[in-house]
Design an enzyme around this catalytic site. Structure first.
Site, mmCIF file in Angstrom:
data_model
loop_
_atom_site.group_PDB
_atom_site.id
_atom_site.type_symbol
_atom_site.label_atom_id
_atom_site.label_comp_id
_atom_site.label_asym_id
_atom_site.label_seq_id
_atom_site.Cartn_x
_atom_site.Cartn_y
_atom_site.Cartn_z
ATOM 1 N N ASP A 52 0.829 -1.213 0.000
ATOM 2 C CA ASP A 52 0.000 0.000 0.000
ATOM 3 C C ASP A 52 0.859 1.256 0.000
ATOM 4 O OD1 ASP A 52 -2.133 -1.694 0.347
ATOM 5 O OD2 ASP A 52 -2.212 -1.396 2.522
ATOM 6 N N TYR A 110 6.347 -9.921 7.282
ATOM 7 C CA TYR A 110 6.162 -8.482 7.459
ATOM 8 C C TYR A 110 6.583 -8.108 8.870
ATOM 9 C CZ TYR A 110 3.231 -7.610 3.310
ATOM 10 O OH TYR A 110 2.762 -7.438 2.027
#
Lengths: 247, 247
Positions: A52, A110
């Site tokens: 994003d 992540y």
């Protein structure tokens, strides 16, 4: 030839990975433009997944098929020469024709970094989300217990911003660990794939557990209900970094 | 009351520590303006020393005398509220009236970071100087031997950009150590005080020794001659960070 590259970027300035129209500043658009110029022919790249707007990467993986007389080292040098200073290709290799960065990805890691201090960290400010309410060991333990409910295979419908879709929202989280590293809380997520906004919504929800706004026991209820509004707030993009992708 | 603060900053955007005329973007000017507003009275601050344009600090020390009803914690919070995101006060304490950040400083530690890799480090790019010619262990050992000539008390006239001045250019370097940390070469300087540009000129000179442009044996000759033009190039400001100041 099919080339696989590991790419690093600071996401701050970008409207995410995925190319949109040409007015948008995206990582895919930027990299494709350089390769297209190099090859004098339109090049498309595949990444392991989108990131994003504002999300960083230490180990994004991409691949592309091109014909060139340049060696892999020369392709990498060309890319790094024309890429802006907040993006770099850190490795390149020739892979089998069938390799596909997204379809063949087996596991992604992540890291979400929360600066848990009233004092800013100047040098890390672009990569951490500063939470000024400092949590103690018990609050961190509460978050970890809440996180443990999310490990395994579940329908994460409540933890994604995706609009209604027939696609499965079932995913497997292999590991979700919260560690205190200096003044930071580092949330490590390992899984086979993550839904849109999933890591950031889970992080936001866990932080609410830590701050006592939600209870550890709410997590199974939220999972079960599958309603986005029951989960916590979306944590800011700047704290999130795609660490690596395994194949 | 006399307040002593530890200040961090990323120097990238600033024209150095020292206040100049009001059109310049300096750290001293910025901080003084906030304290002057807080006290409704002109406040002057003292730092342990100036840092040049582009140089960073993890542990700059400053002090100032003000009268206020605010607690030290409130002063720090006020400063951090109005300071831009690349500057932060990380500690504050009340000290004796006679304490002076510059005059009482006994020892300073600087770190000069060189990224010794052909691959950029996106996340560290503002804090390291990238040297693309990668040095091996022998080259690093040569630099350390050259550095050893500089440890101790010497006249560092050849290693400063100061214009002719009657002030002493004798300084004592307690420690000058070069360490390989991952892809970085970190030059640690500890001493009682450093001349204008001294750390950056020494670093530039040592890098020339590493690259074979100068020899280890040139160092005593340069020291002896005291001529700036015999020493190496000024290393870029971005690699330098003031780590801490001891009293």
């Amino acid at each position: 030839m099919n080339y696989k590259c590991v790419v690093q970027y600071e996401g701050t300035r970008y409207q995410g990975w995925q190319r949109q129209d040409s007015t948008e500043n995206t990582l895919q658009g930027k990299i494709e433009a350089i390769l297209t110029k190099m090859c004098d022919k339109k090049v498309e790249i595949q990444a392991s997944g989108r990131t994003d707007a504002g999300v960083h990467a230490l180990g994004q993986v991409m691949n592309f098929h091109i014909e060139t007389e340049k060696s892999p080292e020369e392709i990498m040098a060309y890319l790094n020469q024309y890429l802006p200073e907040d993006v770099a290709v850190i490795s390149i290799e020739i892979v089998s024709e069938r390799f596909h960065s997204r379809l063949n990805a087996r596991r992604k890691t992540y890291c979400y970094r929360v600066l848990n201090s009233t004092i800013p960290h100047i040098f890390e400010r672009r990569y951490v989300y500063q939470l000024e309410k400092v949590m103690d060991g018990m609050q961190i333990a509460n978050m970890q217990r809440a996180a443990d409910h999310l490990v395994g295979t579940h329908d994460f419908k409540a933890f994604t911003s995706t609009k209604k879709s027939r696609k499965s929202t079932v995913r497997t989280i292999e590991k979700l660990q919260i560690e205190k590293v200096g003044d930071e809380l580092q949330f490590t997520y390992i899984g086979n794939g993550f839904l849109y906004h999933m890591v950031r919504i889970i992080t936001g929800t866990l932080l609410e557990v830590g701050m006592g706004e939600k209870s550890e026991r709410d997590i199974p209820v939220i999972l079960e209900a599958g309603l986005r509004e029951r989960a916590g707030a979306l944590a800011p993009a700047k704290g999130l970094t795609l660490m690596n992708v395994e194949y």
